[in-house]
Design a protein around this motif. Structure first.
Motif, PDB file in Angstrom:
ATOM      1  N   TYR A 290      -4.341  11.306  -4.417  1.00 23.68           N
ATOM      2  CA  TYR A 290      -5.489  11.583  -3.092  1.00 23.68           C
ATOM      3  C   TYR A 290      -5.839  10.271  -2.267  1.00 23.68           C
ATOM      4  O   TYR A 290      -6.012  10.381  -0.968  1.00 23.68           O
ATOM      5  CB  TYR A 290      -6.896  11.716  -4.487  1.00 23.68           C
ATOM      6  CG  TYR A 290      -8.747  10.849  -3.118  1.00 23.68           C
ATOM      7  CD1 TYR A 290      -8.853  11.693  -2.293  1.00 23.68           C
ATOM      8  CD2 TYR A 290      -8.345   9.608  -3.082  1.00 23.68           C
ATOM      9  CE1 TYR A 290      -9.770  10.866  -2.306  1.00 23.68           C
ATOM     10  CE2 TYR A 290     -10.011   8.809  -2.957  1.00 23.68           C
ATOM     11  CZ  TYR A 290     -10.992  10.225  -1.811  1.00 23.68           C
ATOM     12  OH  TYR A 290     -11.921   9.981  -1.158  1.00 23.68           O
ATOM     13  N   MET A 291      -5.967   8.573  -2.632  1.00 22.27           N
ATOM     14  CA  MET A 291      -5.135   8.171  -1.623  1.00 22.27           C
ATOM     15  C   MET A 291      -4.014   8.093  -0.785  1.00 22.27           C
ATOM     16  O   MET A 291      -4.272   7.415   0.318  1.00 22.27           O
ATOM     17  CB  MET A 291      -5.611   6.552  -2.478  1.00 22.27           C
ATOM     18  CG  MET A 291      -6.387   6.458  -3.448  1.00 22.27           C
ATOM     19  SD  MET A 291      -6.644   4.863  -4.525  1.00 22.27           S
ATOM     20  CE  MET A 291      -5.212   4.498  -5.927  1.00 22.27           C
ATOM     21  N   GLU A 292      -2.820   8.392  -0.997  1.00 22.70           N
ATOM     22  CA  GLU A 292      -2.131   7.798  -0.433  1.00 22.70           C
ATOM     23  C   GLU A 292      -1.912   9.483   0.479  1.00 22.70           C
ATOM     24  O   GLU A 292      -1.840   8.877   1.839  1.00 22.70           O
ATOM     25  CB  GLU A 292      -1.093   8.805  -1.078  1.00 22.70           C
ATOM     26  CG  GLU A 292      -0.129   7.615  -2.035  1.00 22.70           C
ATOM     27  CD  GLU A 292       0.211   8.203  -3.021  1.00 22.70           C
ATOM     28  OE1 GLU A 292       1.277   9.658  -2.785  1.00 22.70           O
ATOM     29  OE2 GLU A 292       1.518   7.212  -3.826  1.00 22.70           O
ATOM     30  N   ALA A 293      -2.725   9.975   0.356  1.00 23.73           N
ATOM     31  CA  ALA A 293      -3.293  11.145   1.556  1.00 23.73           C
ATOM     32  C   ALA A 293      -4.196  11.341   2.590  1.00 23.73           C
ATOM     33  O   ALA A 293      -3.878  11.361   3.951  1.00 23.73           O
ATOM     34  CB  ALA A 293      -3.699  12.435   0.751  1.00 23.73           C
ATOM     35  N   ILE A 294      -5.228  10.539   1.400  1.00 20.64           N
ATOM     36  CA  ILE A 294      -6.293   9.777   2.614  1.00 20.64           C
ATOM     37  C   ILE A 294      -5.746   8.572   4.310  1.00 20.64           C
ATOM     38  O   ILE A 294      -6.246   8.781   4.956  1.00 20.64           O
ATOM     39  CB  ILE A 294      -7.642   8.956   2.406  1.00 20.64           C
ATOM     40  CG1 ILE A 294      -8.310  10.144   1.793  1.00 20.64           C
ATOM     41  CG2 ILE A 294      -8.783   7.361   3.000  1.00 20.64           C
ATOM     42  CD1 ILE A 294      -9.642  10.608   2.481  1.00 20.64           C
ATOM     43  N   GLU A 295      -4.692   6.956   3.144  1.00 16.87           N
ATOM     44  CA  GLU A 295      -3.773   7.049   4.267  1.00 16.87           C
ATOM     45  C   GLU A 295      -3.074   7.076   4.937  1.00 16.87           C
ATOM     46  O   GLU A 295      -3.228   6.915   5.781  1.00 16.87           O
ATOM     47  CB  GLU A 295      -3.791   5.841   3.229  1.00 16.87           C
ATOM     48  CG  GLU A 295      -4.625   4.900   2.389  1.00 16.87           C
ATOM     49  CD  GLU A 295      -3.303   4.593   1.215  1.00 16.87           C
ATOM     50  OE1 GLU A 295      -4.416   3.512   0.408  1.00 16.87           O
ATOM     51  OE2 GLU A 295      -2.234   4.841   0.213  1.00 16.87           O
ATOM     52  N   ALA A 296      -2.209   8.117   4.113  1.00 10.16           N
ATOM     53  CA  ALA A 296      -1.901   9.013   6.119  1.00 10.16           C
ATOM     54  C   ALA A 296      -2.158  10.376   6.990  1.00 10.16           C
ATOM     55  O   ALA A 296      -2.137  10.557   7.770  1.00 10.16           O
ATOM     56  CB  ALA A 296      -0.853   9.661   5.181  1.00 10.16           C
ATOM     57  N   GLY A 297      -2.966  10.195   6.496  1.00 10.39           N
ATOM     58  CA  GLY A 297      -5.073  10.819   7.490  1.00 10.39           C
ATOM     59  C   GLY A 297      -4.466  12.385   7.142  1.00 10.39           C
ATOM     60  O   GLY A 297      -5.340  13.669   7.870  1.00 10.39           O
TER      61      GLY A 297
END
Length: 388
Positions: A290-297
C-alpha cells in the motif's frame, strides 16, 4: 433519530500492533517502528489528497480504527485530521472523531495530546477483566491497565468513552462475564460494545480449538451471557440501540449508525473498505505494498463491487433490523422509492407470523424473540431471491 441521508463518514485504518491477538483476523502487522509509522501516515494523507470524489453532504464522523491507532504519536494523528479538514468546508456541525486505543499504550499526557489533536471520542479495547483471559487472547494490557486508562481518559478531558468486551471466551464462566460487566461499569463509560467471540479460520485461537487445547462455552451458556449483558446494562441505565451496542443517553456511536443506515463512508489505509451509492470498494491489503503504491502515484484500490438495487434494499433491511428501533419505512421509501413490505412482502409476512418482527408506527423492528433468533432473520434477507 436516524442520520440524514446526506451524512457521511470517514474510516481511517491504522494497521500497527505491538502483538497480534489470538482471535484477530483484521489487517494488522507487528514489528514495525517509528519510521514505518511516519511513512504510513504520509501515505494516508497522500491517499486523501488524491481522493477525487467527496460526498456533498455533511461529514459527521471520522473513525481511526485498527490495529492500534494509539501507537501513533499525537502529532501524527493531528496531521491526518488537519489534512482531512483542509479539503472540507466548515459546516459548523461538530464531527465525532473516534480513536481506538489499547489500554496498555496510553497515559494521561498522551491522551491529553490526542484530545488536543481533535479526537473527542475514545474506544478502549478492554475485552475481559480476568488477566488469564487477557493473556490467553495475547492482549498486552491487564485489568489494572484498563482501569488506569479510563481514569486517564477522564483526566485528559474525554467525555465520550466506549469500552469493548467479549463474551463466549474459551473456558469463560458466567461468573467471570458478570465480573467483567460490573468492573467495567464501575469505570463509568459512556458506551459499551458487547461482542460474542467469533472464531475466524487461520487465527491462533482457531488452531488451538481444533487441537483440543481449548474449549468454548456451550451455546446455551453463551446465550445466557448475552441475556445477562443486556439485563445488567439496562439496570445500569444504558440504552440498547443495536444488537451489540449500548449507550447512555446521547452517547451512541455516530459512525456505527452510518454503517447500519447504509450512509456513505469513505475509507483510507491498507485494506480499508468504503461504500457510496451502491458501490463498495477496498484497498490493497498489504501494508508495505500500500505504501509503495501511494509513493509511486498508483491507484491503491484493489477491487470493487456494485450492489444492484434489490441487493442494496435487502442489505438495508437486515442492517436496519440490527438496530433496537429497527428501520424507518419512510426513510426506506425516500431512499429507494418503494415501501419495504411491497418489495419483500412474503418474507415480512412470514417473519411477522413467526413473531420475529413487528411494525410500530413508522418503524419495522425485531421482537424480543426476533433478537434471540437474529441470525435466522438476517439470513432471510441476505440469501433470498423471493420478491412479492
Amino acid at each position: 433519530m436516524d442520520p440524514a441521508l446526506s451524512d457521511w463518514g470517514l474510516y481511517i485504518h491504522i494497521p500497527f500492533c505491538q502483538a497480534r491477538c489470538t482471535y484477530c483476523d483484521f489487517n494488522t502487522i507487528t514489528g514495525m517502528g517509528e519510521d514505518d509509522y511516519r511513512r504510513y501516515v504520509s501515505a494516508l494523507i497522500k491517499e486523501w489528497d488524491q481522493q477525487i470524489e467527496i460526498p456533498a453532504g455533511n461529514l459527521v464522523s471520522i473513525f481511526l480504527g485498527g490495529g492500534t491507532p494509539s501507537l501513533l504519536e499525537p502529532a501524527q494523528v493531528a496531521s491526518i485530521l488537519e489534512a482531512v479538514a483542509k479539503r472540507l468546508p466548515h459546516t459548523g456541525q461538530s464531527i465525532e472523531i473516534t480513536m481506538e486505543a489499547n489500554p496498555g499504550t496510553v497515559n494521561v499526557k498522551r491522551l491529553r495530546q490526542y484530545r488536543m489533536a481533535g479526537v473527542n471520542r475514545l474506544s478502549l479495547g478492554v475485552q475481559a477483566w480476568q488477566n488469564h483471559h487477557l493473556q490467553q487472547l495475547n492482549r498486552i494490557h491487564t485489568a489494572q491497565d484498563a482501569r488506569i486508562a479510563m481514569e486517564s481518559a477522564r483526566e485528559a478531558g474525554f467525555e465520550n468513552v466506549n469500552c469493548d468486551l467479549i463474551y463466549g471466551l474459551p473456558q469463560q464462566s458466567l461468573a467471570e462475564w458478570q465480573e467483567s460487566l460490573e468492573a467495567v461499569l464501575a469505570l463509568k463509560p459512556d458506551h459499551l460494545s458487547l461482542y460474542q467471540l467469533q472464531i475466524e479460520e487461520g487465527t491462533p485461537l482457531a488452531t488451538q480449538l481444533k487441537r483440543g487445547l481449548l474449549s468454548l462455552p456451550a451455546t446455551d451458556l453463551t446465550a445466557d451471557m448475552a441475556d445477562i449483558g443486556r439485563m445488567t446494562l439496562l439496570r445500569a441505565g444504558f440504552m440498547p440501540y443495536e444488537i451489540s451496542n449500548y449507550c447512555l443517553p446521547g452517547k451512541h456511536s455516530r459512525h456505527n449508525r452510518l454503517y447500519w443506515t447504509m450512509n456513505p463512508y469513505l475509507a483510507l489505509g491498507a485494506g480499508a473498505h468504503g461504500y457510496w451509492h451502491g458501490r463498495r470498494w477496498w484497498n490493497i491489503r498489504g501494508i508495505r505494498r500500500y505504501m509503495e503504491a501511494i509513493e509511486a502515484g498508483e491507484n491503491v484500490k484493489a477491487g470493487e463491487e456494485w450492489l444492484d438495487r434489490q441487493e442494496e434494499m435487502r442489505e438495508y433491511v437486515w442492517l436496519g433490523l440490527r438496530e433496537e428501533g429497527g428501520f424507518s419505512r419512510t426513510r426506506f421509501h425516500h431512499k429507494f422509492g418503494v415501501n419495504p413490505e411491497g418489495l419483500l412482502g412474503s418474507i415480512f409476512r412470514r417473519l411477522h407470523n413467526q413473531g420475529l418482527i413487528e411494525r410500530d408506527k413508522d418503524r419495522i423492528r425485531l421482537t424480543s424473540r426476533g433478537r434471540d433468533m437474529a441470525n435466522y432473520v438476517f439470513r432471510e434477507f441476505v440469501g433470498t431471491d423471493q420478491y412479492a
